[in-house]
Design a protein around this motif. Structure first.
Motif, PDB file in Angstrom:
ATOM      1  N   ARG A   1      50.952 -21.670 -22.338  1.00 31.95           N
ATOM      2  CA  ARG A   1      51.150 -22.553 -21.192  1.00 31.95           C
ATOM      3  C   ARG A   1      51.074 -24.023 -21.611  1.00 31.95           C
ATOM      4  O   ARG A   1      51.859 -24.857 -21.148  1.00 31.95           O
ATOM      5  N   ALA A   2      50.143 -24.345 -22.517  1.00 31.24           N
ATOM      6  CA  ALA A   2      50.013 -25.731 -22.988  1.00 31.24           C
ATOM      7  C   ALA A   2      51.267 -26.134 -23.771  1.00 31.24           C
ATOM      8  O   ALA A   2      51.776 -27.253 -23.618  1.00 31.24           O
ATOM      9  N   ALA A   3      51.788 -25.213 -24.574  1.00 33.76           N
ATOM     10  CA  ALA A   3      52.986 -25.527 -25.365  1.00 33.76           C
ATOM     11  C   ALA A   3      54.179 -25.812 -24.443  1.00 33.76           C
ATOM     12  O   ALA A   3      54.976 -26.715 -24.691  1.00 33.76           O
ATOM     13  N   ARG A   4      54.273 -25.070 -23.341  1.00 36.34           N
ATOM     14  CA  ARG A   4      55.373 -25.304 -22.383  1.00 36.34           C
ATOM     15  C   ARG A   4      55.262 -26.682 -21.745  1.00 36.34           C
ATOM     16  O   ARG A   4      56.239 -27.416 -21.630  1.00 36.34           O
ATOM     17  N   ARG A   5      54.039 -27.028 -21.311  1.00 29.35           N
ATOM     18  CA  ARG A   5      53.840 -28.344 -20.666  1.00 29.35           C
ATOM     19  C   ARG A   5      54.110 -29.477 -21.664  1.00 29.35           C
ATOM     20  O   ARG A   5      54.715 -30.485 -21.334  1.00 29.35           O
ATOM     21  N   TYR A   6      53.672 -29.260 -22.907  1.00 27.69           N
ATOM     22  CA  TYR A   6      53.854 -30.272 -23.950  1.00 27.69           C
ATOM     23  C   TYR A   6      55.356 -30.541 -24.167  1.00 27.69           C
ATOM     24  O   TYR A   6      55.794 -31.686 -24.263  1.00 27.69           O
ATOM     25  N   LYS A   7      56.111 -29.452 -24.181  1.00 26.19           N
ATOM     26  CA  LYS A   7      57.560 -29.575 -24.377  1.00 26.19           C
ATOM     27  C   LYS A   7      58.184 -30.361 -23.206  1.00 26.19           C
ATOM     28  O   LYS A   7      59.043 -31.216 -23.406  1.00 26.19           O
ATOM     29  N   GLU A   8      57.715 -30.073 -21.997  1.00 26.76           N
ATOM     30  CA  GLU A   8      58.237 -30.801 -20.826  1.00 26.76           C
ATOM     31  C   GLU A   8      57.970 -32.302 -20.959  1.00 26.76           C
ATOM     32  O   GLU A   8      58.837 -33.121 -20.670  1.00 26.76           O
ATOM     33  N   TYR A   9      56.752 -32.640 -21.403  1.00 21.89           N
ATOM     34  CA  TYR A   9      56.421 -34.067 -21.586  1.00 21.89           C
ATOM     35  C   TYR A   9      57.325 -34.689 -22.640  1.00 21.89           C
ATOM     36  O   TYR A   9      57.846 -35.781 -22.466  1.00 21.89           O
ATOM     37  N   GLN A  10      57.505 -33.964 -23.745  1.00 21.20           N
ATOM     38  CA  GLN A  10      58.343 -34.504 -24.825  1.00 21.20           C
ATOM     39  C   GLN A  10      59.757 -34.773 -24.330  1.00 21.20           C
ATOM     40  O   GLN A  10      60.354 -35.799 -24.634  1.00 21.20           O
ATOM     41  N   GLU A  11      60.273 -33.830 -23.538  1.00 22.23           N
ATOM     42  CA  GLU A  11      61.635 -33.995 -23.015  1.00 22.23           C
ATOM     43  C   GLU A  11      61.744 -35.221 -22.108  1.00 22.23           C
ATOM     44  O   GLU A  11      62.799 -35.821 -21.986  1.00 22.23           O
ATOM     45  N   LYS A  12      60.633 -35.544 -21.457  1.00 24.21           N
ATOM     46  CA  LYS A  12      60.645 -36.709 -20.553  1.00 24.21           C
ATOM     47  C   LYS A  12      60.258 -37.998 -21.283  1.00 24.21           C
ATOM     48  O   LYS A  12      60.181 -39.057 -20.683  1.00 24.21           O
ATOM     49  N   GLY A  13      59.952 -37.859 -22.585  1.00 18.20           N
ATOM     50  CA  GLY A  13      59.577 -39.045 -23.364  1.00 18.20           C
ATOM     51  C   GLY A  13      58.150 -39.509 -23.115  1.00 18.20           C
ATOM     52  O   GLY A  13      57.794 -40.645 -23.433  1.00 18.20           O
ATOM     53  N   VAL A  14      57.304 -38.628 -22.536  1.00 16.36           N
ATOM     54  CA  VAL A  14      55.902 -38.997 -22.297  1.00 16.36           C
ATOM     55  C   VAL A  14      55.097 -38.689 -23.555  1.00 16.36           C
ATOM     56  O   VAL A  14      55.131 -37.564 -24.050  1.00 16.36           O
ATOM     57  N   GLU A  15      54.388 -39.690 -24.078  1.00 18.08           N
ATOM     58  CA  GLU A  15      53.590 -39.460 -25.289  1.00 18.08           C
ATOM     59  C   GLU A  15      52.227 -38.911 -24.927  1.00 18.08           C
ATOM     60  O   GLU A  15      51.486 -39.524 -24.159  1.00 18.08           O
ATOM     61  N   ILE A  16      51.908 -37.748 -25.466  1.00 19.23           N
ATOM     62  CA  ILE A  16      50.618 -37.124 -25.171  1.00 19.23           C
ATOM     63  C   ILE A  16      50.274 -36.162 -26.304  1.00 19.23           C
ATOM     64  O   ILE A  16      51.176 -35.609 -26.961  1.00 19.23           O
ATOM     65  N   ASP A  17      48.986 -35.991 -26.539  1.00 24.88           N
ATOM     66  CA  ASP A  17      48.526 -35.109 -27.597  1.00 24.88           C
ATOM     67  C   ASP A  17      48.458 -33.672 -27.067  1.00 24.88           C
ATOM     68  O   ASP A  17      48.017 -33.450 -25.934  1.00 24.88           O
ATOM     69  N   ILE A  18      48.884 -32.692 -27.873  1.00 26.69           N
ATOM     70  CA  ILE A  18      48.898 -31.292 -27.409  1.00 26.69           C
ATOM     71  C   ILE A  18      47.489 -30.818 -27.031  1.00 26.69           C
ATOM     72  O   ILE A  18      47.303 -30.061 -26.080  1.00 26.69           O
ATOM     73  N   GLU A  19      46.472 -31.312 -27.780  1.00 30.68           N
ATOM     74  CA  GLU A  19      45.090 -30.906 -27.466  1.00 30.68           C
ATOM     75  C   GLU A  19      44.678 -31.411 -26.086  1.00 30.68           C
ATOM     76  O   GLU A  19      43.954 -30.735 -25.358  1.00 30.68           O
ATOM     77  N   GLU A  20      45.183 -32.593 -25.751  1.00 35.05           N
ATOM     78  CA  GLU A  20      44.871 -33.156 -24.430  1.00 35.05           C
ATOM     79  C   GLU A  20      45.536 -32.300 -23.335  1.00 35.05           C
ATOM     80  O   GLU A  20      44.938 -32.044 -22.283  1.00 35.05           O
ATOM     81  N   VAL A  21      46.754 -31.853 -23.601  1.00 30.72           N
ATOM     82  CA  VAL A  21      47.463 -31.002 -22.634  1.00 30.72           C
ATOM     83  C   VAL A  21      46.682 -29.701 -22.442  1.00 30.72           C
ATOM     84  O   VAL A  21      46.473 -29.230 -21.320  1.00 30.72           O
ATOM     85  N   LYS A  22      46.234 -29.133 -23.555  1.00 33.99           N
ATOM     86  CA  LYS A  22      45.490 -27.867 -23.500  1.00 33.99           C
ATOM     87  C   LYS A  22      44.197 -28.042 -22.712  1.00 33.99           C
ATOM     88  O   LYS A  22      43.849 -27.222 -21.862  1.00 33.99           O
ATOM     89  N   GLU A  23      43.505 -29.142 -22.984  1.00 33.61           N
ATOM     90  CA  GLU A  23      42.234 -29.389 -22.302  1.00 33.61           C
ATOM     91  C   GLU A  23      42.460 -29.576 -20.807  1.00 33.61           C
ATOM     92  O   GLU A  23      41.707 -29.063 -19.975  1.00 33.61           O
ATOM     93  N   ASN A  24      43.559 -30.281 -20.479  1.00 34.56           N
ATOM     94  CA  ASN A  24      43.873 -30.502 -19.058  1.00 34.56           C
ATOM     95  C   ASN A  24      44.168 -29.174 -18.357  1.00 34.56           C
ATOM     96  O   ASN A  24      43.731 -28.933 -17.222  1.00 34.56           O
ATOM     97  N   ILE A  25      44.879 -28.289 -19.049  1.00 38.23           N
ATOM     98  CA  ILE A  25      45.199 -26.971 -18.462  1.00 38.23           C
ATOM     99  C   ILE A  25      43.917 -26.179 -18.241  1.00 38.23           C
ATOM    100  O   ILE A  25      43.722 -25.568 -17.183  1.00 38.23           O
TER     101      ILE A  25
END
Ligand code: DC
Length: 230
Positions: A151-175
């Motif tokens: 689930r974190a990998a999917r959200r991370y990919k969505e951010y990347q596609e939108k050009g939002v810079e974020i760390d994957i660990e931060e995405v995982k922690e948020n999830i």
């Protein structure tokens, strides 16, 4: 004419939105993204600097008119006719939305609006409580899940596609944090409805997941239609 309601729940990043949109498009049903409504309230609360003040958020929500319009693959959300769509899917809103969605009065107001939207029938609703609270009598209930990593990998990919810079660990922690709040809250926590079909998509492609579910959906719709004809 039947007025069919399909409800889909599951945690953040479980693929609900993708699947719900595909089902709605295939059936020509209305897609109801209930999370977009909680996001819009969160955005407004952040704007007003009241996100941690439940009384103030309650006052904000009272009397607001939240509406949804699905167009070209995107849910537009309007509050009192103002389009807030571009503001609701940011990391800032993501990090606070579960706290706003845990507020009982916010839920009461939004659930009432969602139930009104559902009256037209032939809808695919998606969220955390659509199978349990918003549409407990839905014709078909689906619970989608996947591992935190997927689930974190999917959200991370969505951010990347939108050009939002974020760390994957931060995405995982948020999830993880959202899982904790969404499943642990007192008012309508996320849980699988007793009679829901459950699919774990950790090892499935979107197409595979869709095929499994759509097969079940078609069978159910045909059954309802044949019962209505008798
Ligand atoms: O599905 P989403 O990520 O857009 O949902 C955003 C948040 O809103 C999620 O963390 C929990 C909340 N939510 C809810 O509590 N009930 C719903 N029916 C839909 C969303």
């Amino acid at each position: 004419m039947s007025k069919i309601i399909i409800a889909i729940d599951g945690p953040a990043g479980s693929g609900k939105s993708t699947i719900a949109k595909m089902v709605a498009e295939r059936l020509n049903y209305t897609y109801l993204d209930t999370g977009a409504m909680y996001r819009a309230i969160t955005y407004l609360a952040l704007q007003s600097g009241i996100v941690d003040n439940e009384d103030a958020v309650n006052k904000l929500v009272e009397g607001l008119d939240v509406t949804l319009k699905y167009e070209n693959g995107l849910t537009h959300v309007f509050v009192d006719n103002v389009d807030l769509t571009e503001h609701i899917r940011t990391p800032e809103v993501n990090s606070k939305v579960s706290e706003i969605a845990a507020m009982p009065f916010v839920r009461k107001e939004l659930v009432r609006m969602q139930q009104n939207m559902g009256k037209v029938g032939n809808i695919v609703a998606e969220g955390r409580d659509t199978t349990t609270v918003v549409f407990p009598n839905a014709d078909l209930k689906i619970y989608l899940d996947a591992s935190v990593e997927v689930r974190a990998a999917r959200r991370y990919k969505e951010y990347q596609e939108k050009g939002v810079e974020i760390d994957i660990e931060e995405v995982k922690e948020n999830i993880r944090k959202r899982d904790r709040i969404d499943s642990g809250r007192k008012t309508s926590p996320l849980r699988k409805a007793e009679n829901a079909i459950e699919v774990d998509s950790s090892n499935l492609t979107v197409e595979e997941e869709f095929e499994i579910l759509f097969d079940n959906i078609k069978k159910k719709i045909n059954l309802i239609k044949s019962q209505n004809n008798n």
